[in-house]
Enzyme design. Sequence first.
Site, PDB file in Angstrom:
ATOM      1  CB  SER A  66       9.761 -17.536 -41.031  1.00  0.00           C
ATOM      2  OG  SER A  66      10.733 -18.135 -40.194  1.00  0.00           O
ATOM      3  CB  SER A 100      10.420 -17.744 -37.074  1.00  0.00           C
ATOM      4  OG  SER A 100      10.335 -16.561 -37.809  1.00  0.00           O
ATOM      5  CE  LYS A 109      12.069 -21.636 -41.108  1.00  0.00           C
ATOM      6  NZ  LYS A 109      12.128 -20.607 -40.038  1.00  0.00           N
TER       7      LYS A 109
END
Lengths: 95, 487
Positions: free
Chosen positions: B151, B175, B76
């Site tokens: 997210s 998330s 990420k």
Amino acid sequence: MSLSEEEVRKIAHLGGLAIRDENIPRYAQSLSSILDLVNQMEAVDTVEIQPMAHPLDAIQRLRPDEVRETDQRAEFQPLAPQVENGLYLVPKVIE
Amino acid sequence: MHKASVAELSAALKARKFSSEELVRAHLARIHAQDSELNSFVTVTETEALAAASHADKLIAAGEASPLTGIPLAHKDIFCTRGVRTSCGSKMLDNFVPPYNATVVDKIADAGMVVLGKTNMDEFAMGSSNENSYYGPVRNPWDTKRVPGGSSGGSAAAVAARMTPLATCTDTGGSIRQPASLCGITGIKPTYGRVSRYGMVAFASSLDQGGIMGRSAEDAAWLLGVMAGFDPKDSTSVDRPVDDYVGGLNQSIEGLTIGLPREHFGEGLDPEVGAVVEAAIREYEKLGATIKDIDLPNSPLSVPAYYVVAPAECSSNLSRFDGVRYGYRAQHPKDLQDLYTRSRGEAFGEEVQRRIMVGTYALSTGYYDAYYLKAQKIRRLISDDFRQAFSEVDVIMGPTSPTTAFPLGERTDDPITMYLSDIYTIGVNLAGLTGISIPAGFAGGLPVGLQIIGNYFEEARILSVAHRYQQVTDWHTKAPADAGSQT
């Protein structure tokens, strides 16, 4: 709960955000609806409850007070928008 | 290659059935074929990946490989990677190339894994649909007109579309678990403090935790063993031995007691999603588990409390972005104040600004007790509910999210509806527990996730409970049609 546009300007100022005038009504509306959501907390009596700052109630770990970091200015300076002679440049603060 | 488990890939690499370079090239090819449509990567590090794969092949040939050497993964774009831009999905960090690695990045490199690139995300991890990224929305591989969740939407879409077997991700209010649910993959949020946050861009420091997305609990167990552990560089890291997650996968679930919180099956839950989750729970019953209804009476307050605690901490954490030392700087500032406020006003997106303002308001003079302190007290009540529940049950199960993936644009004008997408996941963060989402079936052709919540540091238990289900079902093996081939 409804925030006025004046209140939104004040909060944006405290938060260090320059916001365009045309966006203020939109923020006033969404911030007000978030505060309405948040205000559901008022339904619960919490007078006797200890606030929880950390999920595991851990205390701050301390380490020996010794130098660990080395000078890495040469690595950090290239990341900055504007530097000169090893210094970070900003607009003049004192005339 | 893109359908094999991590254990199968590891064995094949050791047996020299294919090389790490071939494996990495196969995944890069899938990225090139699909990602112009899905947009799950912000940066693809092809050159570095091929060099790392070639190095991994040498280690394997020399017999010096660890089990994950040569296996690809994606990070990420919130984890700092030395020499590779780390944007956090924000214009603010569009030009930021970190001079150091996150601890997680170092640990994964030390294990010999190969980084394919950095995945797209909601700006500063604030969002539940991945529509808040400076780099544009990510599309759900199951239906490209829908969101992947957020997210960590880039990581979720990349794993779901079989562009990478594993990805790192972070979870502050859901998330990891919510996008895992919406994309039909497995995603685990470890206990707060289990995985180092050093070098992970901070959003809400009392809630943030790094974790893993993969195609199965078994695959996630392999990577968690590498990522977990004490880090003196993170003051919130917990000094406690790391369990053998892979070795613990085959624990029996005979006699396991599963708690079903009534509050997670009530109003707001899509009935089709509920039916899928109930079928998964019946499967556990067949496997010998005992089901028990429980109450988490304060859980309706988790979203309100979270939207004080998280914004308050974010307003403080994001004050470091000032346009002076790194990141975006506004042009032609007239004075220092103008430099600060315009840099932040121009580079932060709408949701980030909104949360900075909510947090600033909640922490401002005269409001602190009514908002922040009150939220911290509610947090205690929510945590106590879980403590009480775990005195009666071993794990807690329910839906991960109230709905399946929703259409792009549907909730962007309505923050509250967006926030409610995390209604079942947020409590876990407020209490600091561990939770996993696993694929449990489909509703209307879209994946549904089952959330399994474990007590503190019981990652091994929830992984084994998830693994048991994945041994008798095949939902986790279902993959969307390749993007680009859809009509």
